[in-house]
Design an enzyme around this catalytic site. Structure first.
Site, PDB file in Angstrom:
ATOM      1  N   LEU A  22       0.822  -1.211   0.000  1.00 11.54           N
ATOM      2  CA  LEU A  22       0.000   0.000   0.000  1.00 11.54           C
ATOM      3  C   LEU A  22       0.852   1.256   0.000  1.00 11.54           C
ATOM      4  O   LEU A  22       0.387   2.326  -0.369  1.00 11.54           O
ATOM      5  CB  LEU A  22      -0.928   0.004   1.224  1.00 11.54           C
ATOM      6  CG  LEU A  22      -2.020  -1.071   1.249  1.00 11.54           C
ATOM      7  CD1 LEU A  22      -2.793  -1.022   2.555  1.00 11.54           C
ATOM      8  CD2 LEU A  22      -2.967  -0.903   0.066  1.00 11.54           C
ATOM      9  N   GLY A  23       2.105   1.143   0.430  1.00  9.28           N
ATOM     10  CA  GLY A  23       2.990   2.297   0.449  1.00  9.28           C
ATOM     11  C   GLY A  23       4.216   2.004   1.266  1.00  9.28           C
ATOM     12  O   GLY A  23       4.286   1.023   2.015  1.00  9.28           O
ATOM     13  N   LYS A  44       1.269  -2.748   8.934  1.00  9.32           N
ATOM     14  CA  LYS A  44       2.383  -1.807   8.939  1.00  9.32           C
ATOM     15  C   LYS A  44       3.601  -2.447   9.583  1.00  9.32           C
ATOM     16  O   LYS A  44       3.501  -3.084  10.632  1.00  9.32           O
ATOM     17  CB  LYS A  44       2.004  -0.531   9.692  1.00  9.32           C
ATOM     18  CG  LYS A  44       3.065   0.551   9.631  1.00  9.32           C
ATOM     19  CD  LYS A  44       2.526   1.885  10.166  1.00  9.32           C
ATOM     20  CE  LYS A  44       3.560   2.992   9.963  1.00  9.32           C
ATOM     21  NZ  LYS A  44       3.022   4.315  10.371  1.00  9.32           N
ATOM     22  N   VAL A  95      -9.080   0.645   5.506  1.00  7.71           N
ATOM     23  CA  VAL A  95     -10.053   1.729   5.437  1.00  7.71           C
ATOM     24  C   VAL A  95     -10.455   1.971   3.990  1.00  7.71           C
ATOM     25  O   VAL A  95      -9.619   2.175   3.116  1.00  7.71           O
ATOM     26  CB  VAL A  95      -9.468   3.016   6.042  1.00  7.71           C
ATOM     27  CG1 VAL A  95     -10.479   4.154   5.921  1.00  7.71           C
ATOM     28  CG2 VAL A  95      -9.099   2.787   7.503  1.00  7.71           C
ATOM     29  N   ASP A 138       0.851  14.945  14.831  1.00  7.91           N
ATOM     30  CA  ASP A 138       1.146  14.998  13.398  1.00  7.91           C
ATOM     31  C   ASP A 138      -0.148  14.946  12.590  1.00  7.91           C
ATOM     32  O   ASP A 138      -0.248  14.217  11.603  1.00  7.91           O
ATOM     33  CB  ASP A 138       2.071  13.844  13.003  1.00  7.91           C
ATOM     34  CG  ASP A 138       2.743  14.095  11.640  1.00  7.91           C
ATOM     35  OD1 ASP A 138       2.791  15.259  11.205  1.00  7.91           O
ATOM     36  OD2 ASP A 138       3.198  13.116  11.022  1.00  7.91           O
TER      37      ASP A 138
END
Length: 731
Positions: A22-23, A44, A95, A138
């Site tokens: 996804l990244g 992650k 999501v 953040d």
């Protein structure tokens, strides 16, 4: 959108198979993963070079903890995590929606109504964090996902607890310059007011397409944040004073999230109703992407297949059609991608040629568990029971279960369900345990008739051992008795003891007494209020001993319930208060208490100080009976399901976040296991296991039980009702 795995990406992490990227960034990589049950997740990880540093591992663990705090309603629900693995990772729901910066870039600035609804929802999300003493630090458009049900805040990589300066030292600025607060830019303490400053910058971006301090080099941005005035040109006029207030340089001058929320939106309507059609189309496109084939793993990075940026929308389509038109049935599969896995390719073979379109169908889900998952481990139903006789909640002591039903007590092996012995009994309230031994009231044949005594029970054989405490004394014969509790070598009983009782005497002299279980010596003897002879009910519905108090729920003459706390040294009543709204049948459960508080449901969830009966805290809503474990209080809340709060303060920790939550009954106390909490739904007769990490339903079992108790020794849950006892796995 999903990208292919590279040649050096792992096959799996923990129990999850990696299927796409996804990244990737400076800290690690985010993968699309599939659980053993077919659920699509975002997983992650941390780069291996960084995982060797303890500080980075700590920050990664704190990121997962902060994501758990915000929960699935306002963030990506954490499903699992292993921060101690060689490659640390944590998995969340996938999501279905674009990040805010992508939504604004492709759809243009949002109208005022959308900005207000977005801001109000984000105030709720930040409020959830701040109530748990966590700040995000953040908040920026790329860390906010826009879904049909509301925005979700993600990426807690630099979030931390208030006052924690271990990972960030004074003088070092950490964050994104365009959206950080002035105090954060100078390396000072970032409080919830700093998150409010960042939120105002996010809303200004949503309304205009640019941040309030422009763009450019980080040093220039930091200078403008500290000393420059925000540029709100193009912001809807009514929002300018609201955002300006939030962008004050002085943190004390900014509103709280609750104050800001009230200025932004009245809370009316669904979130999707406030979004423009172009954004709804983007959400649909993101959902549709779940169904696109992903190229197989390649030895080198390759471009992912093109995916349409927008979803064609027919003229006159409804707003619901905008969401569902391109996504097929994805949004109807539980929101987080549960079951949405049919598009995934397997092995290294190229994807098959496109087939004619067929409406997607859900994959395996909780509602489609194999039948064997619904079966109990064993089931026992005694025979010869009168239909009017109802068994009490079983006792679990020393790895054995005792079930009192009618005039018989059954000794049962919880691991197998085998009945190892039976014994006659007068009544269920003649039994009590101190956690290691079981005591019972027995009859003694003593001139001129029968009296009562307290005796331990042999758990291996069911035989009553030698009576340890003869309950007779100078007051005369013992006519009635209820064993309330045993603790610290003392038995606490409610007794009717007189030399003579008139047949129709309505003012029966009941008393509460404390008896030494070894010698039978009465330590004290105190009267209880008048109780009618015509009532067959026991005086007390539940009792426990904690912090030097004998706390009992007493059934009063008018049918109401009253809490009475007595000093265990003297028997004198220390405090009393009514348990308003409680029906007797709703509170026949073991009381929940620790060294400081008595915890009650049946209405609001609340903690009463054992010292004086004063209310320490209360949680609004309607709750069932609570369970306590490791300093956390668990209870079912009406309309929500299982909730968890800090026992000491009542501070919310998490709440169940799935469609099954509202079905949870308020009549059964939760059972807490190592990984799951178990709740009952009487509407469909199901015992549900809710993950303590995921806060969603993981398993479910068909049952007609209404009372449940854990046997941690044998790792089972015992369920009883309607003259049966059954066992389910405790995990």
């Amino acid at each position: 959108m999903p990208l292919p795995l590279t040649h050096d990406d792992p096959e799996d992490l923990g129990p999850y198979r990696l299927v796409a990227r996804l990244g990737s960034g400076g800290m690690g990589t985010v993968y699309l993963a599939r659980s053993p049950g077919g659920r699509i997740l975002a997983l992650k990880t941390m780069h291996a070079t960084m995982a060797s540093e303890a500080a980075f591992r700590t920050r990664f663990r704190l990121e997962a903890d902060a994501a758990r705090v915000i929960g699935g309603r306002y963030g990506a629900q954490v499903v699992d995590a292993d921060p101690l693995a060689t490659t640390p990772w944590f998995a969340t729901e996938y999501v279905l929606g674009p990040p805010l910066d992508e939504a604004v870039e492709q759809s243009g600035p949002l109208p005022e109504a959308s900005v207000r609804a977005l801001g109000a929802a984000l105030c709720e999300a930040l409020g959830q964090l701040h109530r748990s003493d966590v700040v995000h630090r953040d908040l920026k458009p790329s860390n906010i996902m826009v879904t049909a049900h509301g925005p979700k805040v993600i990426d807690f990589g630099i979030a931390r607890a208030l006052g924690d300066t271990h990972l960030t030292h004074t003088g070092s600025a950490v964050g994104t310059p365009a959206f950080m607060s002035p105090e954060q830019a100078t390396g000072e303490e970032h409080t919830p007011a700093g998150d409010v400053f960042a939120l105002a910058g996010v809303l200004a971006f949503a309304a205009t397409g640019r941040g309030p301090f422009g763009d450019g080099r980080p040093a220039d941005l930091v200078y403008r944040v500290r000393y420059g005035d925000p540029d709100l040109t193009g912001t809807p006029e009514a929002l300018v004073p609201v955002l300006s207030h939030c962008l004050a340089k002085d943190p004390a001058a900014r509103p709280t999230t609750a104050e800001l929320q009230s200025q932004l939106h009245d809370g009316q309507g669904e979130f999707a109703d406030h979004l423009p059609d172009t954004v709804l189309a983007l959400i649909g496109a993101r959902a549709a992407g779940v169904w696109q084939p992903v190229p197989p793993r390649l030895p080198a990075p390759a471009e992912a297949p093109a995916v349409p940026d927008t979803v064609p929308v027919a003229t006159g389509s409804s707003r619901r059609g905008l969401l569902l038109g391109a996504a097929g049935a994805v949004l109807g599969l539980g929101g987080a991608g549960a079951g949405a896995w049919a598009w995934l390719g397997g092995g290294d073979a190229p994807p098959p040629a496109p087939a004619p379109y067929k409406k997607p169908v859900p994959g395996p889900s909780v509602g489609a568990l194999p039948k064997k998952k619904w079966d109990s481990l064993w089931h026992f139903q005694p025979g010869g029971i009168d239909k009017d006789e109802t068994p009490e909640m079983p006792l679990v002591v020393g790895g054995r279960a005792l079930m009192v039903c009618g005039a018989t007590v059954y000794g049962i092996n919880p691991a197998s369900g085998d009945v190892t012995w039976t014994s006659d009994v007068d009544a269920s309230w003649h039994f009590a345990s101190d956690g290691s031994r079981v005591y019972r009231i027995v009859n003694l044949k003593t001139p001129p008739g029968i009296s009562r005594a307290l005796a331990p029970l042999d758990l291996a054989t069911g035989r009553t051992q030698k009576p340890e405490a003869d309950l007779r004394d100078a007051r005369g014969k013992l006519f009635g008795v209820q064993l309330l509790a045993v603790s610290g070598g003392t038995a606490y009983l409610c007794v009717l003891q007189r030399d003579k009782i008139k047949q129709y005497d309505r003012q029966m002299p009941w008393n509460v007494t404390a008896v030494d279980v070894r010698t039978g010596r009465k330590r004290w003897y105190e009267p209880v209020p008048f109780h009618s002879q015509k009532s067959d009910e026991a005086h007390f519905l539940a009792a426990t001993v904690a912090a030097g108090r004998l706390v009992a729920l007493q059934l009063m003459n008018d049918g109401t319930v009253r809490i009475v706390a007595r000093d265990t040294r003297t028997g004198k009543s220390v405090w009393e208060r009514p348990l308003k709204g409680a029906r007797p049948d709703d509170v026949r459960y073991p009381l929940t208490a620790d060294g400081r508080h008595l915890y009650l449901g049946v209405g609001p969830l609340r903690a009463l100080r054992l010292s004086d009966g004063g209310q320490a805290w209360a949680a609004e809503g309607t709750y069932g009976p609570p369970a306590l474990k490791d300093g956390v209080l668990y209870a079912a809340r009406k309309g929500t399901g299982l909730t968890a709060v800090e026992a000491a303060t009542g501070k919310p920790r998490w709440a169940q976040r799935d469609a099954y939550g509202p079905r949870t009954a308020l009549t059964a106390r939760p059972v807490i296991g190592p990984r799951h909490a178990y709740t009952l739904s009487t509407a469909d007769g199901v015992l549900r296991a809710v993950g303590l990490a995921s806060h969603t339903t993981a398993r479910q079992y068909k049952t007609t039980g209404t009372r449940f108790i854990a046997d941690e020794h044998n790792k089972v849950i015992l369920a009883s009702d309607d003259h049966f006892l059954a066992a389910f796995p405790l995990q």
